[in-house]
Each structure stands twice: as C-alpha cells, then as structure tokens.
Design a protein around this motif. Structure first.
Motif, PDB file in Angstrom:
ATOM      1  N   VAL A  32      -1.827 -61.224  12.859  1.00 24.99           N
ATOM      2  CA  VAL A  32      -3.297 -60.719  12.986  1.00 24.99           C
ATOM      3  C   VAL A  32      -3.886 -60.583  14.185  1.00 24.99           C
ATOM      4  CG1 VAL A  32      -5.411 -61.061  11.959  1.00 24.99           C
ATOM      5  CG2 VAL A  32      -3.654 -61.610  10.510  1.00 24.99           C
ATOM      6  N   ASN A  33      -4.310 -59.389  14.685  1.00 29.86           N
ATOM      7  CA  ASN A  33      -4.898 -59.391  16.078  1.00 29.86           C
ATOM      8  C   ASN A  33      -6.339 -59.496  16.005  1.00 29.86           C
ATOM      9  OD1 ASN A  33      -2.441 -59.079  17.529  1.00 29.86           O
ATOM     10  ND2 ASN A  33      -2.583 -56.450  16.568  1.00 29.86           N
ATOM     11  N   ILE A  34      -6.873 -59.982  16.699  1.00 26.67           N
ATOM     12  CA  ILE A  34      -8.388 -60.298  16.739  1.00 26.67           C
ATOM     13  C   ILE A  34      -8.871 -59.475  17.799  1.00 26.67           C
ATOM     14  CG2 ILE A  34     -10.273 -62.170  17.124  1.00 26.67           C
ATOM     15  CD1 ILE A  34      -8.042 -64.322  16.460  1.00 26.67           C
ATOM     16  N   PRO A  35      -9.627 -58.490  17.627  1.00 26.41           N
ATOM     17  CA  PRO A  35     -10.278 -57.584  18.305  1.00 26.41           C
ATOM     18  C   PRO A  35     -11.445 -58.160  19.555  1.00 26.41           C
ATOM     19  CG  PRO A  35     -10.644 -56.734  16.139  1.00 26.41           C
ATOM     20  CD  PRO A  35     -10.106 -58.167  16.179  1.00 26.41           C
ATOM     21  N   VAL A  36     -11.055 -57.663  20.689  1.00 27.63           N
ATOM     22  CA  VAL A  36     -12.040 -58.415  21.824  1.00 27.63           C
ATOM     23  C   VAL A  36     -13.404 -58.064  21.375  1.00 27.63           C
ATOM     24  CG1 VAL A  36     -12.899 -57.943  24.208  1.00 27.63           C
ATOM     25  CG2 VAL A  36     -10.575 -57.884  23.382  1.00 27.63           C
ATOM     26  N   TRP A  37     -14.034 -57.294  20.584  1.00 24.81           N
ATOM     27  CA  TRP A  37     -15.434 -57.016  20.343  1.00 24.81           C
ATOM     28  C   TRP A  37     -16.093 -58.357  19.258  1.00 24.81           C
ATOM     29  CZ3 TRP A  37     -16.583 -56.762  15.166  1.00 24.81           C
ATOM     30  CH2 TRP A  37     -15.530 -55.967  14.277  1.00 24.81           C
ATOM     31  N   ALA A  38     -14.834 -58.604  18.454  1.00 21.68           N
ATOM     32  CA  ALA A  38     -15.173 -59.615  17.296  1.00 21.68           C
ATOM     33  C   ALA A  38     -15.454 -61.046  17.961  1.00 21.68           C
ATOM     34  CB  ALA A  38     -14.118 -60.114  16.245  1.00 21.68           C
ATOM     35  N   GLY A  39     -14.671 -61.404  19.164  1.00 22.85           N
ATOM     36  CA  GLY A  39     -14.750 -62.475  19.913  1.00 22.85           C
ATOM     37  C   GLY A  39     -15.945 -62.481  20.731  1.00 22.85           C
ATOM     38  N   VAL A  40     -16.516 -61.347  21.362  1.00 20.02           N
ATOM     39  CA  VAL A  40     -17.788 -61.178  22.075  1.00 20.02           C
ATOM     40  C   VAL A  40     -18.901 -61.272  20.938  1.00 20.02           C
ATOM     41  CG1 VAL A  40     -19.134 -59.638  23.635  1.00 20.02           C
ATOM     42  CG2 VAL A  40     -16.915 -59.966  24.003  1.00 20.02           C
ATOM     43  N   ALA A  41     -18.759 -60.717  19.965  1.00 20.66           N
ATOM     44  CA  ALA A  41     -19.854 -60.855  19.016  1.00 20.66           C
ATOM     45  C   ALA A  41     -20.349 -62.211  18.573  1.00 20.66           C
ATOM     46  CB  ALA A  41     -19.622 -59.723  17.623  1.00 20.66           C
ATOM     47  N   ALA A  42     -18.960 -62.965  18.256  1.00 19.28           N
ATOM     48  CA  ALA A  42     -19.300 -64.536  17.797  1.00 19.28           C
ATOM     49  C   ALA A  42     -20.092 -65.189  18.930  1.00 19.28           C
ATOM     50  CB  ALA A  42     -18.031 -65.046  17.347  1.00 19.28           C
ATOM     51  N   ILE A  43     -19.523 -64.975  20.059  1.00 21.91           N
ATOM     52  CA  ILE A  43     -20.371 -65.740  21.302  1.00 21.91           C
ATOM     53  C   ILE A  43     -21.700 -65.294  21.320  1.00 21.91           C
ATOM     54  CG2 ILE A  43     -20.316 -66.003  23.548  1.00 21.91           C
ATOM     55  CD1 ILE A  43     -17.305 -65.628  23.682  1.00 21.91           C
ATOM     56  N   ALA A  44     -21.843 -63.945  21.215  1.00 18.00           N
ATOM     57  CA  ALA A  44     -23.449 -63.415  21.284  1.00 18.00           C
ATOM     58  C   ALA A  44     -24.031 -63.932  20.214  1.00 18.00           C
ATOM     59  CB  ALA A  44     -23.267 -62.157  21.250  1.00 18.00           C
ATOM     60  N   ALA A  45     -23.490 -64.207  19.022  1.00 19.02           N
ATOM     61  CA  ALA A  45     -24.116 -64.527  17.817  1.00 19.02           C
ATOM     62  C   ALA A  45     -24.279 -66.130  17.879  1.00 19.02           C
ATOM     63  CB  ALA A  45     -23.424 -64.186  16.413  1.00 19.02           C
ATOM     64  N   GLY A  46     -23.690 -66.868  18.250  1.00 17.79           N
ATOM     65  CA  GLY A  46     -23.830 -68.213  18.496  1.00 17.79           C
ATOM     66  C   GLY A  46     -24.739 -68.505  19.601  1.00 17.79           C
ATOM     67  N   GLY A  47     -24.751 -68.158  20.855  1.00 14.03           N
ATOM     68  CA  GLY A  47     -26.039 -67.934  21.624  1.00 14.03           C
ATOM     69  C   GLY A  47     -27.278 -67.674  21.206  1.00 14.03           C
ATOM     70  N   ALA A  48     -27.393 -66.389  20.335  1.00 15.67           N
ATOM     71  CA  ALA A  48     -28.698 -66.188  19.791  1.00 15.67           C
ATOM     72  C   ALA A  48     -29.258 -67.235  18.657  1.00 15.67           C
ATOM     73  CB  ALA A  48     -28.696 -65.000  19.035  1.00 15.67           C
ATOM     74  N   LEU A  49     -28.325 -67.916  18.207  1.00 10.13           N
ATOM     75  CA  LEU A  49     -28.792 -68.917  17.133  1.00 10.13           C
ATOM     76  C   LEU A  49     -29.106 -70.231  17.908  1.00 10.13           C
ATOM     77  CD1 LEU A  49     -25.859 -68.934  14.094  1.00 10.13           C
ATOM     78  CD2 LEU A  49     -28.500 -68.374  13.971  1.00 10.13           C
ATOM     79  N   LEU A  50     -28.331 -70.439  18.834  1.00  8.02           N
ATOM     80  CA  LEU A  50     -28.743 -71.498  19.783  1.00  8.02           C
ATOM     81  C   LEU A  50     -30.313 -71.205  20.346  1.00  8.02           C
ATOM     82  CD1 LEU A  50     -25.925 -72.802  21.800  1.00  8.02           C
ATOM     83  CD2 LEU A  50     -27.121 -74.014  20.208  1.00  8.02           C
ATOM     84  N   LEU A  51     -30.689 -70.130  20.738  1.00  3.57           N
ATOM     85  CA  LEU A  51     -31.836 -69.630  21.143  1.00  3.57           C
ATOM     86  C   LEU A  51     -32.976 -70.175  20.020  1.00  3.57           C
ATOM     87  CD1 LEU A  51     -31.465 -66.684  23.616  1.00  3.57           C
ATOM     88  CD2 LEU A  51     -31.966 -68.971  24.197  1.00  3.57           C
ATOM     89  N   VAL A  52     -32.769 -69.639  18.805  1.00  4.77           N
ATOM     90  CA  VAL A  52     -33.558 -69.725  17.678  1.00  4.77           C
ATOM     91  C   VAL A  52     -33.518 -71.167  17.367  1.00  4.77           C
ATOM     92  CG1 VAL A  52     -33.762 -69.266  15.155  1.00  4.77           C
ATOM     93  CG2 VAL A  52     -32.988 -67.388  16.957  1.00  4.77           C
ATOM     94  N   ALA A  53     -32.729 -72.002  17.237  1.00  5.43           N
ATOM     95  CA  ALA A  53     -32.670 -73.163  16.916  1.00  5.43           C
ATOM     96  C   ALA A  53     -33.589 -73.838  18.003  1.00  5.43           C
ATOM     97  CB  ALA A  53     -31.442 -73.804  16.644  1.00  5.43           C
ATOM     98  N   GLY A  54     -33.418 -73.727  19.274  1.00  8.87           N
ATOM     99  CA  GLY A  54     -34.165 -74.443  20.300  1.00  8.87           C
ATOM    100  C   GLY A  54     -35.572 -74.236  20.359  1.00  8.87           C
ATOM    101  N   ARG A  55     -36.047 -72.883  19.881  1.00  4.84           N
ATOM    102  CA  ARG A  55     -37.543 -72.488  19.714  1.00  4.84           C
ATOM    103  C   ARG A  55     -38.079 -73.225  18.532  1.00  4.84           C
ATOM    104  NH1 ARG A  55     -37.520 -66.459  21.694  1.00  4.84           N
ATOM    105  NH2 ARG A  55     -36.659 -66.817  23.714  1.00  4.84           N
ATOM    106  N   LYS A  56     -37.568 -73.556  17.504  1.00  4.53           N
ATOM    107  CA  LYS A  56     -38.128 -74.138  16.252  1.00  4.53           C
ATOM    108  C   LYS A  56     -38.551 -75.480  16.601  1.00  4.53           C
ATOM    109  CE  LYS A  56     -35.916 -71.469  12.725  1.00  4.53           C
ATOM    110  NZ  LYS A  56     -35.227 -71.344  11.364  1.00  4.53           N
ATOM    111  N   VAL A  57     -38.169 -76.118  17.697  1.00  7.74           N
ATOM    112  CA  VAL A  57     -38.601 -77.588  17.904  1.00  7.74           C
ATOM    113  C   VAL A  57     -40.164 -77.644  18.197  1.00  7.74           C
ATOM    114  CG1 VAL A  57     -38.350 -79.620  19.304  1.00  7.74           C
ATOM    115  CG2 VAL A  57     -36.327 -78.034  18.743  1.00  7.74           C
TER     116      VAL A  57
END
Length: 73
Positions: A48-73
């Motif tokens: 199974v080949n993992i597309p580059v865009w999927a890896g980049v999207a996962a990193i971007a989504a994780g970064g966005a979630l970290l920003l959202v989680a940090g602002r809720k404090v």
C-alpha cells in the motif's frame, strides 16, 4: 494532557511516519483448495502506497488541533 492533544500528537507522528516510509506491505493468505487432507494456500504480499499529500494533511491537521487545544485553556 487532554484527549485532543493526544490525538493531535498521534496525527503528527503518523504523518511524519507516512512521509518517511511512503509505503507498507502485508501478507494475505487465502485458501485456494482443500482436497481431503491436502490444503493449498496462497500467500500474496500486498503493498500500500501512502500519498505524500496524506502525510502532509495529517501533519497539518495535527498542528491545527494542537493550536485549538492550546487556545481552550
């Protein structure tokens, strides 16, 4: 640490691993025929080949979630 931060970190790690490795393989065994005591099995390796865009999207989504989680404090 909140659940949202854990999910964000897992997304980032998964995205990085997807970019580093790019693919993974697994073996699938299927039963082709069973003739009395004889059993014929076929082991097929699938890749199974993992597309580059999927890896980049996962990193971007994780970064966005970290920003959202940090602002809720």
């Amino acid at each position: 640490m909140s659940t949202l931060k854990i999910v964000a970190i897992l997304l980032i790690v998964t995205g990085i691993l997807g970019l580093i490795y790019g693919r993974f393989s697994y073996t699938q065994a299927t039963q082709e025929a069973k003739l009395g005591p004889l059993e014929l099995l076929v082991k097929d390796t699938k890749t199974v080949n993992i597309p580059v865009w999927a890896g980049v999207a996962a990193i971007a989504a994780g970064g966005a979630l970290l920003l959202v989680a940090g602002r809720k404090v």
